[in-house]
Every structure is written in C-alpha cells, then in structure tokens.
Design an enzyme around this catalytic site. Structure first.
Site, PDB file in Angstrom:
ATOM      1  N   GLU A   1      -5.235  -8.564   0.245  1.00  0.00           N
ATOM      2  CA  GLU A   1      -5.936  -8.268   1.496  1.00  0.00           C
ATOM      3  C   GLU A   1      -7.405  -8.023   1.187  1.00  0.00           C
ATOM      4  O   GLU A   1      -7.738  -7.338   0.209  1.00  0.00           O
ATOM      5  CB  GLU A   1      -5.409  -7.005   2.187  1.00  0.00           C
ATOM      6  CG  GLU A   1      -4.108  -7.171   2.909  1.00  0.00           C
ATOM      7  CD  GLU A   1      -3.705  -5.908   3.665  1.00  0.00           C
ATOM      8  OE1 GLU A   1      -4.583  -5.122   4.078  1.00  0.00           O
ATOM      9  OE2 GLU A   1      -2.485  -5.713   3.822  1.00  0.00           O
TER      10      GLU A   1
ATOM     11  N   GLU B   1       0.803  -1.214   0.000  1.00  0.00           N
ATOM     12  CA  GLU B   1       0.000   0.000   0.000  1.00  0.00           C
ATOM     13  C   GLU B   1       0.846   1.279   0.000  1.00  0.00           C
ATOM     14  O   GLU B   1       0.701   2.130   0.890  1.00  0.00           O
ATOM     15  CB  GLU B   1      -0.974   0.009   1.187  1.00  0.00           C
ATOM     16  CG  GLU B   1      -1.926  -1.180   1.152  1.00  0.00           C
ATOM     17  CD  GLU B   1      -2.952  -1.176   2.290  1.00  0.00           C
ATOM     18  OE1 GLU B   1      -2.970  -0.218   3.075  1.00  0.00           O
ATOM     19  OE2 GLU B   1      -3.726  -2.133   2.376  1.00  0.00           O
TER      20      GLU B   1
HETATM   21  O1  IFM Z   1      -4.277  -3.642   9.006  1.00  0.00           O
HETATM   22  C1  IFM Z   1      -4.267  -3.014   7.769  1.00  0.00           C
HETATM   23  C2  IFM Z   1      -3.076  -3.451   6.941  1.00  0.00           C
HETATM   24  O2  IFM Z   1      -1.878  -3.223   7.587  1.00  0.00           O
HETATM   25  C3  IFM Z   1      -3.055  -2.714   5.630  1.00  0.00           C
HETATM   26  N1  IFM Z   1      -4.315  -2.814   4.950  1.00  0.00           N
HETATM   27  C4  IFM Z   1      -5.518  -2.550   5.695  1.00  0.00           C
HETATM   28  C5  IFM Z   1      -5.518  -3.343   6.987  1.00  0.00           C
HETATM   29  C6  IFM Z   1      -6.815  -3.056   7.791  1.00  0.00           C
HETATM   30  O3  IFM Z   1      -6.879  -1.706   8.134  1.00  0.00           O
END
Ligand code: IFM
Length: 439
Positions: A348, A165
């Site tokens: 994710e 990210e």
């Molecule tokens: O926990 C975070 C992760 O580190 C990065 N993406 C979003 C998740 C949830 O907020």
C-alpha cells in the site's frame, strides 16, 4: 521508467473487502465487528456503514475489467472471513467462497496475479463475542479459516498474506479504542498482539500444508516514528511507540522475539513453544507506507507515549495532512529489507483527498506516486530487494470511520450510484504498468 524494474515485478493495486464490497448481508455473509461498530451513531462519519461501500460485490466483473485496462500485473484483495465462515468457525458459506473463486478465476483469465489477504480487519462478530483477539483460542480459528480458503483457492493464488497491518488494528482496537471492538485496555492489547502473531504462524503453516509452494507473508504498516520535540522524553516515547507500532508484530514473526522494550510485558501471554510457533517460514514481507508519524511523552497513558501532530516546518502534505516524504519511504524500504532479509512487496502507498467529482484531474496524486516510486527506485539501487508496488487503491472506498469522503482511488466511485469514473491517475498508472517488462 521501465528499465529500472525487473521482469515479474508485481505492479498493481490493493483493495480490502470491507472497504469495497458492500452487500454485507448478501448470500449468507455473517456480521463483522465493523458492521456492529457502524450501528452506533457518531462512530462513522456521515453515518456510513459497510453498505454500499464501493458496490464491488455486485460490480466485481466491471472492476476486473478496470484492472485489465489498467494493465495491473498483480492485484491484492482481501477475503472477508465472515463471508466464508459467517460465525467465524463451523459451517462454510458456499456462496461466500464461490465469490472469491469466481474473482480469482477472472483475475487469472485476465493475466493478473492474485494476492489474497486473509484479514483486513473484518473479524466475524461471533468470534468477538467469544473474546476476539485477546482470547487465545482465536489463533486456531484463524488457522482453520486459512486452511479452508487455501484449499479452495491456493491452486490459483500464488501469494498469500495472513494479516493487513496487525500493528495498527491491534492498537486501535484494544488500546486507543478508535476501531472495533473499541477497548482501551493494555492487557487486551498485549494479548491481542500475541494471539495475532500465533494466528499468523498457524495460518502460514496451514496454507503451506495445503500447498507447499504457496508464498506466504504478512502485510505490515511501517512508518518511522519521530519525536515530536527535542525533549528526551519525546525521544523515549518515539522509541516505545516505534516498537509497538512497527516492530512487535514483524519482529516476533520473522526474528522470533519481541523487541526489547516490550519483551517483558509480553511474558504473561507467552507459553512454551509459542515463539517458535509464531516464526513460520515467510516468503516475503508486505510494507504499507504513507508517511512518517510523530510521538510525544504522555505519562497519563499506557506506555507513556502517544501520537502527536507533525511539526509545522513547511514539509508538503497531502490534503488530509499526511506528510509527503519520499525519502522516509526509501529509508523504510531499505531498513525493512536489512532487518528481515526478505523480498519486500510494497502493498500500500497512496494519496488521500476529499474530492467532489467536479474534476477527475488528480495531479497531486500523480505527483505523489511519481515521487514515491522514484524513492522506491533509490531503495532498490541501495540493495533493497523490492518485488512489487501495489498502489492504494483501485476504487474510492469506505475509509473506515472516516466514511467515504476521503478518497484514495484511481477510479472515482459516485456515492449514490457506485458508477465508476477513471481519474487522470488511472491513465498515468496504465502508462507506467504497460511500459514495464513482462514477467
Ligand atoms: O484505507 C486504509 C487501509 O485499509 C489500510 N491502510 C491505510 C489505508 C488508508 O488509510
């Protein structure tokens, strides 16, 4: 559900080092920017720090056993740069590398494909003191760290992600100030984005120099940015925020240019050859997606845009108020595939809630994943080349400055003892993963 999925589909879960490991001072690990950040009262909910997080550094064997029991085919973890290079450069901390070496061996032995991410936000504090991401020199430091990690691990780790990210940590750390280093400076933000991109290109080439068959990519946050109202100014704000949030990093890395609205703004940082250096050969793109977001016009802010609340229109939301919109996930996946023409791995996707542990029944989380996996199936049917789905996340963890109350895990972690207790979603995923064809 299994017949819809091809052999070798990467079903599994993701985690990140700072959020689960704890042991921030053990075995020679150096401090990271999050350790420094957490020292200041008020910044982390409940005064949390990186210790104990989920206690994974001590309990990693138990966690690999959980992954095996889950039937995970793949596992994305991140390597903590300050564990490997406590000062970000210079002498390698042997104990740090050994930790990831043992973990990798155990995953391979369990038949789980390791996917390593080199940076999930835990910059060595020593490099922050040298200027952090806004300082151009950091790109070379990151490539060196990538080469060191790959030299030790790429014989067994087939998939590598340079960053997690980057659109998010550059913005929150340098423009809006809610993440370390807590800057609110447009110039620092634009410079950080460009240097992260340069670091991505350098690290990709460094890994490929070690191992030419390594499959290297980058994990991007991709969320449709919608206008908060019908006002034309909000539509313009959504366009701008969308380019900064979703496109500035992957467009440069994969298309070789910055998006239109910001291309001119990036010029002060771009030197001859940079765009070619950034555009390194990519084997895949990781997509982290949870929900759409909303933007509003705000002339008092840099770029005249800001995130705003979603309209209250009856759309369901998770307990932490993230809209549940599987259709937006489907469209995100088809858009990403159409734009970048690369295999996509969902790295994710998850459901956050404050859970007090009186029950391990998490029906809301199961319904969320079921709906989102259904949307992913639709995206595949529409032609998107999706190669994996990694749920966020294996363990309840440290949700950054949100502390440990908001939980995304399939496994509950008791805050005082770090005891692991499987939630109902764990059994649900175990059934799904075990029904999928072997790869
Ligand atoms: O926990 C975070 C992760 O580190 C990065 N993406 C979003 C998740 C949830 O907020």
């Amino acid at each position: 559900m299994s017949p819809a999925w091809p052999e070798g589909f990467l079903w599994g879960v993701s985690t990140s080092a700072y959020q689960i490991e704890g042991a921030t001072a053990a075995d020679g690990r150096g401090p990271s920017i999050w350790d420094e950040w957490a020292k200041v009262p008020g910044r982390m909910r409940d005064g949390e720090t990186g210790d104990p997080a989920s206690g994974h550094y001590l309990r990693w064997r138990e966690d690999v056993a959980l992954l095996r029991e889950l039937g995970a085919r793949a596992y994305r973890f991140s390597i903590a740069w300050p564990r490997v290079l406590p000062l970000g450069r210079g002498p390698v901390n042997a104990a740090g590398l050994e930790f990831y070496d043992r973990l990798t061996d155990a995953l391979c032995e369990a038949g789980i494909v390791p996917i390593a991410c080199l940076y999930h936000w835990d910059l060595p504090q020593a490099l922050q003191k040298e200027g952090g991401w806004p300082a151009r020199d950091i790109a070379g430091r990151f490539a060196d760290y990538a080469a060191i990690s790959a030299a030790r691990l790429a014989d067994r780790i087939p998939f590598w992600a340079t960053f997690n990210e980057p659109g998010l940590f550059t913005m929150f750390g340098h423009l809006t100030g809610g993440h370390p280093p807590g800057l609110k400076r447009t110039d620092a933000y634009l410079a950080a984005m460009h240097h992260v991109n340069l670091a991505h290109g350098g690290a990709t080439r460094a890994i490929l120099a070690v191992r030419s068959d390594a499959r290297v990519g980058c994990v991007h946050n991709v969320q449709p940015v919608r206008p908060g109202s019908d006002a034309p100014a909000d539509a313009e704000a959504a366009g701008m925020l969308g380019e900064l949030w979703n496109r500035a990093l992957p467009d440069a890395q994969l298309l070789g240019h910055y998006p239109d609205r910001i291309a001119a703004l990036m010029e002060p940082w771009i030197r001859g050859g940079d765009l070619a250096a950034i555009r390194a050969p990519a084997a895949w793109i990781g997509v982290n997606h949870y929900s759409p977001v909303y933007a509003k016009h705000d002339p008092s802010l840099p770029f005249a845009c800001a995130f705003t609340d979603a309209p209250r229109d009856g759309t369901p939301a998770t307990p932490i108020n993230w809209r549940i919109e599987p259709g937006a996930f489907r469209d995100t996946l088809t858009d990403v595939h159409a734009r970048y023409r690369l295999p996509v791995v969902v790295t994710e996707n998850g459901y956050g809630a404050e859970e007090d542990g009186t029950t391990l029944e998490d029906a809301g989380r199961i319904a969320f994943h079921e709906a989102y996996i259904g949307a992913m199936r639709e995206a595949r049917a529409q032609g998107a080349d999706i190669r994996g789905y990694l749920a966020w996340t294996l363990l309840d963890n440290l949700e950054w400055s949100g502390g440990r109350r908001v939980r995304f895990g399939l496994v509950r972690v008791e805050p005082d003892t770090q005891e692991r207790r499987k939630k109902a979603s764990f059994a649900w995923f175990a059934r799904l993963f075990r029904a999928a064809p072997e790869g």
